[in-house]
Design a protein around this motif. Sequence first.
Motif, mmCIF file in Angstrom:
data_model
loop_
_atom_site.group_PDB
_atom_site.id
_atom_site.type_symbol
_atom_site.label_atom_id
_atom_site.label_comp_id
_atom_site.label_asym_id
_atom_site.label_seq_id
_atom_site.Cartn_x
_atom_site.Cartn_y
_atom_site.Cartn_z
ATOM 1 N N GLN A 245 29.743 29.936 42.517
ATOM 2 C CA GLN A 245 28.606 29.519 41.688
ATOM 3 C C GLN A 245 27.434 30.471 41.873
ATOM 4 N N LEU A 246 27.224 30.912 43.116
ATOM 5 C CA LEU A 246 26.145 31.867 43.394
ATOM 6 C C LEU A 246 26.417 33.178 42.678
ATOM 7 N N LEU A 247 27.659 33.641 42.721
ATOM 8 C CA LEU A 247 28.030 34.875 42.024
ATOM 9 C C LEU A 247 27.751 34.737 40.531
ATOM 10 N N GLU A 248 28.149 33.638 39.957
ATOM 11 C CA GLU A 248 27.930 33.402 38.522
ATOM 12 C C GLU A 248 26.440 33.382 38.190
ATOM 13 N N GLN A 249 25.667 32.690 39.013
ATOM 14 C CA GLN A 249 24.223 32.608 38.780
ATOM 15 C C GLN A 249 23.574 33.985 38.906
ATOM 16 N N LEU A 250 23.937 34.737 39.941
ATOM 17 C CA LEU A 250 23.384 36.080 40.116
ATOM 18 C C LEU A 250 23.778 36.990 38.964
ATOM 19 N N TRP A 251 25.019 36.866 38.504
ATOM 20 C CA TRP A 251 25.464 37.709 37.397
ATOM 21 C C TRP A 251 24.628 37.421 36.148
ATOM 22 N N GLU A 252 24.415 36.148 35.856
ATOM 23 C CA GLU A 252 23.655 35.776 34.659
ATOM 24 C C GLU A 252 22.192 36.190 34.756
ATOM 25 N N THR A 253 21.565 35.968 35.906
ATOM 26 C CA THR A 253 20.152 36.343 36.033
ATOM 27 C C THR A 253 19.987 37.857 36.029
ATOM 28 N N THR A 254 20.952 38.572 36.603
ATOM 29 C CA THR A 254 20.904 40.032 36.571
ATOM 30 C C THR A 254 21.086 40.528 35.146
ATOM 31 N N ASP A 255 21.962 39.888 34.391
ATOM 32 C CA ASP A 255 22.172 40.239 32.992
ATOM 33 C C ASP A 255 20.877 40.071 32.204
ATOM 34 N N ASP A 256 20.190 38.965 32.410
ATOM 35 C CA ASP A 256 18.926 38.710 31.721
ATOM 36 C C ASP A 256 17.867 39.734 32.121
ATOM 37 N N LEU A 257 17.778 40.024 33.396
ATOM 38 C CA LEU A 257 16.791 40.990 33.877
ATOM 39 C C LEU A 257 17.093 42.391 33.347
ATOM 40 N N LEU A 258 18.349 42.746 33.302
ATOM 41 C CA LEU A 258 18.749 44.046 32.767
ATOM 42 C C LEU A 258 18.335 44.166 31.298
ATOM 43 N N TYR A 259 18.529 43.117 30.543
ATOM 44 C CA TYR A 259 18.111 43.092 29.139
ATOM 45 C C TYR A 259 16.592 43.304 29.020
ATOM 46 N N ARG A 260 15.847 42.615 29.853
ATOM 47 C CA ARG A 260 14.383 42.719 29.790
ATOM 48 C C ARG A 260 13.885 44.095 30.216
ATOM 49 N N VAL A 261 14.508 44.683 31.238
ATOM 50 C CA VAL A 261 14.107 46.025 31.671
ATOM 51 C C VAL A 261 14.353 47.029 30.549
ATOM 52 N N ARG A 262 15.477 46.889 29.854
ATOM 53 C CA ARG A 262 15.762 47.787 28.723
ATOM 54 C C ARG A 262 14.650 47.706 27.678
ATOM 55 N N ILE A 263 14.187 46.492 27.398
ATOM 56 C CA ILE A 263 13.139 46.302 26.394
ATOM 57 C C ILE A 263 11.824 46.957 26.834
ATOM 58 N N TYR A 264 11.450 46.794 28.098
ATOM 59 C CA TYR A 264 10.171 47.308 28.577
ATOM 60 C C TYR A 264 10.199 48.801 28.883
ATOM 61 N N ASP A 265 11.375 49.396 28.961
ATOM 62 C CA ASP A 265 11.469 50.830 29.232
ATOM 63 C C ASP A 265 11.382 51.612 27.924
ATOM 64 N N ARG A 266 10.269 51.481 27.246
ATOM 65 C CA ARG A 266 10.076 52.108 25.936
ATOM 66 C C ARG A 266 10.044 53.625 26.012
ATOM 67 N N LYS A 267 9.538 54.161 27.099
ATOM 68 C CA LYS A 267 9.456 55.621 27.256
ATOM 69 C C LYS A 267 10.727 56.212 27.862
ATOM 70 N N LEU A 268 11.722 55.369 28.077
ATOM 71 C CA LEU A 268 13.022 55.770 28.626
ATOM 72 C C LEU A 268 12.906 56.434 29.999
ATOM 73 N N ALA A 269 11.957 55.966 30.779
ATOM 74 C CA ALA A 269 11.740 56.516 32.116
ATOM 75 C C ALA A 269 12.908 56.216 33.050
ATOM 76 N N TYR A 270 13.585 55.116 32.824
ATOM 77 C CA TYR A 270 14.677 54.698 33.701
ATOM 78 C C TYR A 270 16.016 54.635 32.959
ATOM 79 N N SER A 271 16.115 55.282 31.824
ATOM 80 C CA SER A 271 17.287 55.101 30.963
ATOM 81 C C SER A 271 18.608 55.441 31.660
ATOM 82 N N GLU A 272 18.658 56.529 32.407
ATOM 83 C CA GLU A 272 19.910 56.891 33.082
ATOM 84 C C GLU A 272 20.279 55.870 34.156
ATOM 85 N N GLU A 273 19.298 55.462 34.926
ATOM 86 C CA GLU A 273 19.565 54.477 35.974
ATOM 87 C C GLU A 273 19.958 53.132 35.368
ATOM 88 N N ILE A 274 19.332 52.770 34.279
ATOM 89 C CA ILE A 274 19.675 51.524 33.595
ATOM 90 C C ILE A 274 21.116 51.575 33.106
#
Length: 80
Positions: free
Chosen positions: A4-33
Motif C-alpha cells: 500500500q505504501l508503494l502504491e501511495q508513493l507511486w501515485e504521489t510521485t506521479d502527481d508531483l512529476l506532472y506538476r514539476v513538468r508544468i512549472y518547468d516552463r524554461k526547461l531548466a530540469y527537462s533532462e532530469e525530469i
Amino acid sequence: MPKQLLEQLWETTDDLLYRVRIYDRKLAYSEEIMRIDELHGKLASLRVTDDEDLIAYGIEKLRGLRLRLLTMMEDLLFTA
C-alpha cells in the motif's frame, strides 16, 4: 502494508512529476525530469509484485525521486 505504501508513493510521485513538468516552463530540469519519468515508469511494474525485497527497493527509489522532485519544485517556485 508495504505494498500500500508503494502504491501511495507511486501515485504521489506521479502527481508531483506532472506538476514539476508544468512549472518547468524554461526547461531548466527537462533532462532530469525525463530520467525521473523513465525510472518512475519502470517502477510501475513493482506495483503488481509480491516480492517484499522488490517492494522495499521500490519504496526507497520512490522516496528518493519524490525528494528530488520536491527540491526541483521549491527551486522552480522560488525563481517564479
